[in-house]
Motif scaffolding. Structure first.
Motif, PDB file in Angstrom:
ATOM      1  N   VAL A 323       0.886  -1.240   0.130  1.00 51.48           N
ATOM      2  CA  VAL A 323       0.135  -0.023  -0.047  1.00 51.48           C
ATOM      3  C   VAL A 323       0.926   1.111   0.007  1.00 51.48           C
ATOM      4  CG1 VAL A 323      -1.794   1.217   1.330  1.00 51.48           C
ATOM      5  CG2 VAL A 323      -2.268  -1.017   1.141  1.00 51.48           C
ATOM      6  N   GLU A 324       2.094   1.368   0.697  1.00 52.21           N
ATOM      7  CA  GLU A 324       2.855   2.629   0.983  1.00 52.21           C
ATOM      8  C   GLU A 324       3.448   2.810  -0.407  1.00 52.21           C
ATOM      9  OE1 GLU A 324       5.067  -0.988   3.010  1.00 52.21           O
ATOM     10  OE2 GLU A 324       3.175  -0.227   2.963  1.00 52.21           O
ATOM     11  N   VAL A 325       3.726   1.801  -1.346  1.00 54.71           N
ATOM     12  CA  VAL A 325       4.176   1.860  -2.418  1.00 54.71           C
ATOM     13  C   VAL A 325       3.196   2.809  -3.299  1.00 54.71           C
ATOM     14  CG1 VAL A 325       4.802   0.930  -4.770  1.00 54.71           C
ATOM     15  CG2 VAL A 325       5.837   0.125  -2.825  1.00 54.71           C
ATOM     16  N   LEU A 326       2.183   2.375  -3.662  1.00 53.14           N
ATOM     17  CA  LEU A 326       0.776   3.211  -4.190  1.00 53.14           C
ATOM     18  C   LEU A 326       0.649   4.363  -3.769  1.00 53.14           C
ATOM     19  CD1 LEU A 326      -1.487   0.372  -5.616  1.00 53.14           C
ATOM     20  CD2 LEU A 326       0.186   1.216  -6.539  1.00 53.14           C
ATOM     21  N   MET A 327       0.780   4.665  -2.384  1.00 49.29           N
ATOM     22  CA  MET A 327       0.509   5.755  -1.802  1.00 49.29           C
ATOM     23  C   MET A 327       1.667   6.782  -2.141  1.00 49.29           C
ATOM     24  SD  MET A 327      -2.528   5.673  -0.676  1.00 49.29           S
ATOM     25  CE  MET A 327      -2.453   7.253   0.087  1.00 49.29           C
ATOM     26  N   GLN A 328       2.979   6.080  -2.208  1.00 53.01           N
ATOM     27  CA  GLN A 328       3.992   7.060  -2.717  1.00 53.01           C
ATOM     28  C   GLN A 328       3.647   7.716  -4.335  1.00 53.01           C
ATOM     29  OE1 GLN A 328       6.494   8.480  -1.082  1.00 53.01           O
ATOM     30  NE2 GLN A 328       6.842   9.730  -2.786  1.00 53.01           N
ATOM     31  N   VAL A 329       3.362   6.685  -4.863  1.00 50.25           N
ATOM     32  CA  VAL A 329       2.884   7.023  -6.315  1.00 50.25           C
ATOM     33  C   VAL A 329       1.771   8.220  -6.557  1.00 50.25           C
ATOM     34  CG1 VAL A 329       1.819   6.443  -8.568  1.00 50.25           C
ATOM     35  CG2 VAL A 329       3.533   4.748  -7.324  1.00 50.25           C
ATOM     36  N   SER A 330       0.848   8.093  -5.645  1.00 45.56           N
ATOM     37  CA  SER A 330      -0.262   8.726  -5.195  1.00 45.56           C
ATOM     38  C   SER A 330       0.226  10.371  -4.869  1.00 45.56           C
ATOM     39  CB  SER A 330      -1.302   8.452  -4.360  1.00 45.56           C
ATOM     40  OG  SER A 330      -2.157   9.473  -3.864  1.00 45.56           O
ATOM     41  N   LYS A 331       1.274  10.278  -4.295  1.00 46.74           N
ATOM     42  CA  LYS A 331       1.890  11.682  -3.728  1.00 46.74           C
ATOM     43  C   LYS A 331       2.452  12.306  -4.699  1.00 46.74           C
ATOM     44  CE  LYS A 331       4.667  14.107  -0.021  1.00 46.74           C
ATOM     45  NZ  LYS A 331       5.147  14.675  -0.811  1.00 46.74           N
ATOM     46  N   THR A 332       3.293  11.495  -5.691  1.00 41.13           N
ATOM     47  CA  THR A 332       4.207  12.116  -7.045  1.00 41.13           C
ATOM     48  C   THR A 332       2.880  12.731  -7.815  1.00 41.13           C
ATOM     49  OG1 THR A 332       5.668  10.447  -6.621  1.00 41.13           O
ATOM     50  CG2 THR A 332       5.368  11.411  -8.553  1.00 41.13           C
ATOM     51  N   TYR A 333       1.735  11.896  -7.975  1.00 45.36           N
ATOM     52  CA  TYR A 333       0.892  12.496  -8.992  1.00 45.36           C
ATOM     53  C   TYR A 333       0.366  13.841  -8.697  1.00 45.36           C
ATOM     54  CZ  TYR A 333       1.129   8.702 -12.357  1.00 45.36           C
ATOM     55  OH  TYR A 333       1.446   7.873 -13.506  1.00 45.36           O
ATOM     56  N   ILE A 334      -0.229  13.721  -7.147  1.00 43.09           N
ATOM     57  CA  ILE A 334      -0.844  15.081  -6.668  1.00 43.09           C
ATOM     58  C   ILE A 334      -0.078  16.119  -6.351  1.00 43.09           C
ATOM     59  CG2 ILE A 334      -2.100  15.821  -4.531  1.00 43.09           C
ATOM     60  CD1 ILE A 334      -3.426  12.834  -4.322  1.00 43.09           C
ATOM     61  N   ASP A 335       1.168  15.908  -5.866  1.00 45.66           N
ATOM     62  CA  ASP A 335       2.080  16.866  -5.858  1.00 45.66           C
ATOM     63  C   ASP A 335       2.566  17.571  -6.951  1.00 45.66           C
ATOM     64  OD1 ASP A 335       2.143  16.348  -3.044  1.00 45.66           O
ATOM     65  OD2 ASP A 335       3.942  15.640  -3.017  1.00 45.66           O
ATOM     66  N   ILE A 336       2.663  17.143  -8.151  1.00 43.93           N
ATOM     67  CA  ILE A 336       2.979  17.465  -9.425  1.00 43.93           C
ATOM     68  C   ILE A 336       1.917  18.212  -9.999  1.00 43.93           C
ATOM     69  CG2 ILE A 336       2.951  15.599 -10.873  1.00 43.93           C
ATOM     70  CD1 ILE A 336       5.635  18.535 -11.134  1.00 43.93           C
ATOM     71  N   ALA A 337       0.750  17.644  -9.897  1.00 43.02           N
ATOM     72  CA  ALA A 337      -0.671  18.161 -10.383  1.00 43.02           C
ATOM     73  C   ALA A 337      -0.744  19.699  -9.738  1.00 43.02           C
ATOM     74  CB  ALA A 337      -1.846  17.524 -10.202  1.00 43.02           C
ATOM     75  N   GLU A 338      -0.731  19.487  -8.586  1.00 43.87           N
ATOM     76  CA  GLU A 338      -0.884  21.053  -7.614  1.00 43.87           C
ATOM     77  C   GLU A 338       0.067  21.903  -7.782  1.00 43.87           C
ATOM     78  OE1 GLU A 338      -3.628  19.005  -4.015  1.00 43.87           O
ATOM     79  OE2 GLU A 338      -1.482  19.519  -3.654  1.00 43.87           O
ATOM     80  N   LYS A 339       1.339  21.575  -8.188  1.00 45.14           N
ATOM     81  CA  LYS A 339       2.415  22.489  -8.378  1.00 45.14           C
ATOM     82  C   LYS A 339       2.172  23.201  -9.890  1.00 45.14           C
ATOM     83  CE  LYS A 339       6.440  21.473  -7.004  1.00 45.14           C
ATOM     84  NZ  LYS A 339       7.850  20.651  -6.475  1.00 45.14           N
ATOM     85  N   ILE A 340       1.694  22.375 -10.741  1.00 40.01           N
ATOM     86  CA  ILE A 340       1.521  22.770 -12.220  1.00 40.01           C
ATOM     87  C   ILE A 340       0.499  23.912 -12.108  1.00 40.01           C
ATOM     88  CG2 ILE A 340       0.701  21.947 -14.425  1.00 40.01           C
ATOM     89  CD1 ILE A 340       2.602  19.482 -14.180  1.00 40.01           C
ATOM     90  N   THR A 341      -0.872  23.202 -11.640  1.00 41.12           N
ATOM     91  CA  THR A 341      -2.058  24.144 -11.686  1.00 41.12           C
ATOM     92  C   THR A 341      -2.367  25.178 -10.491  1.00 41.12           C
ATOM     93  OG1 THR A 341      -3.371  22.607 -10.130  1.00 41.12           O
ATOM     94  CG2 THR A 341      -3.204  21.967 -12.570  1.00 41.12           C
ATOM     95  N   GLY A 342      -1.315  24.957  -9.625  1.00 42.85           N
ATOM     96  CA  GLY A 342      -1.464  26.021  -8.630  1.00 42.85           C
ATOM     97  C   GLY A 342      -2.785  25.769  -7.650  1.00 42.85           C
TER      98      GLY A 342
END
Length: 367
Positions: A323-342
């Motif tokens: 689970v922690e592996v997929l949650m780290q992937v989740s963090k990667t996706y959400i973090d970069i999306a929020e950084k891009i879109t603001g």
């Protein structure tokens, strides 16, 4: 709601009114609307398409694919929380930026929900339009084995892994299995040259030979817009894949447009700029997940060798990732999306229920 319940893993069973089979890809499912519903929505919403244009509802999922397989996790986790919403948010942001910069339109007409696009039917160009600014991935693997001709482009000697290339390179490959084209093997995802395309433009679904240059122009311009925007937030646009197609506007004029997603962590490599300057590669895209899989399994050749597809499929089916592996992937996706879109990525405890409610109440597409 459990963590598994918050993941939209199955997206081809929504009660959207349709009289055609639902097409379900690796990540998205497509519901073709009835002729009556298409005409009604075009009239009600004022979409800039022909009055009889076929429309579809495209629903993204949280599934994650890598090496042509769908992967899952422990505790019933059939996808990556937040991944679908993050992908759509990034694509929507870039499409908006393209429009502001006078680039081509996309097939998206409306965005009813963070997981949902309303799109018009397009005639797809049968090319994976790939652009590369750095030498890494499959290009580096080929280069390190002595190959210098890549999609008809001669690469110089002395390049190092992950180095910025002297020029932005367009390295197209086939989309789907194409038959009867000289020098192009009849299999999916085969590297092709510009000469292959210009000599057989109709076979690749181009309406004219001039549109080959137009697709290249749109590819370079789109890459440039995203690259510049990412550089402003200290991110490096390494490489990406675009797709193109044809649609007609309300006046019946045909135009070449961007299709599918653009500049997302699924379709691109994105590196952290500060880390790169320090000599490290920090992946802010699905490439990080791919590298994790290559390191996780004792025989990475299974994942890289297309002749071992049966073994690869068994790996994906038989191995639930932590689970922690997929949650780290989740963090990667959400973090970069929020950084891009603001903006914060909209996360839902029950995305399927939200989608059904909106499509029923605001679009009249659920009985």
């Amino acid at each position: 709601m459990s963590l598994a319940d918050s993941v939209l893993a199955v997206n081809d069973d929504l009660p959207i009114r349709t009289d055609k089979p639902v097409h379900s890809g690796k990540v998205r499912s497509v519901y073709w609307l009835t002729e009556a519903d298409s005409k009604r929505l075009i009239a009600e919403k004022g979409y800039d398409v022909r009055a009889d244009a076929p429309l579809a509802i495209m629903v993204i999922s949280d599934r994650i694919s890598a090496f042509d397989c769908i992967w899952h996790g422990e505790e019933g986790l059939q996808g990556v929380p937040g991944k679908g919403a993050a992908l759509n948010a990034v694509s929507n942001h870039w499409f908006k930026l393209f429009k502001e910069n006078g680039l081509a339109d996309s097939h998206i007409l409306d965005i009813p929900h963070p997981f949902v696009w309303i799109v018009q039917k397009a005639k797809p160009v049968k090319i994976e339009a790939i652009c590369r600014q750095y030498i890494t991935g499959s290009m580096w693997r080929a280069y390190s084995k002595g190959e210098r001709d890549f999609c008809g482009i001669q690469l110089p000697e002395g390049l190092q892994k992950d180095q910025k290339l002297p020029d932005l390179l367009m390295t197209p490959s086939t989309k789907g299995i194409l038959t009867g084209i000289p020098n192009v093997p009849e299999q999916d995802d085969v590297n092709i040259t510009r000469e292959d395309i210009t000599n057989n433009f109709a076979a690749f679904n181009f309406s004219s030979i001039d549109d080959v240059a137009l697709y290249e122009k749109l590819l370079k311009e789109g890459f440039g817009v995203i690259s510049d925007a990412l550089a402003a937030i200290d991110q490096i646009f390494v490489d990406t894949k675009f797709e193109f197609g044809y649609v007609e506007d309300a006046s019946g004029n045909e135009k070449l447009i961007y299709m599918d997603e653009v500049g997302t962590p699924d379709s691109s490599r994105i590196w952290d700029g500060t880390a790169y300057q320090a000599g490290k590669i920090v992946e802010n895209s699905k490439e990080g997940f791919r590298q994790l899989l290559l390191n996780h399994f004792p025989d990475p050749d299974i994942l890289l060798n297309k002749d071992r597809m049966d073994e690869r499929s068994a790996l994906a089916t038989d191995n639930a990732l932590p689970v922690e592996v997929l949650m780290q992937v989740s963090k990667t996706y959400i973090d970069i999306a929020e950084k891009i879109t603001g903006e914060k990525v909209h996360l839902s405890d029950n995305p399927k229920a939200e989608i059904i409610q909106i499509l029923r109440e605001q679009y009249g597409l659920v009985d």
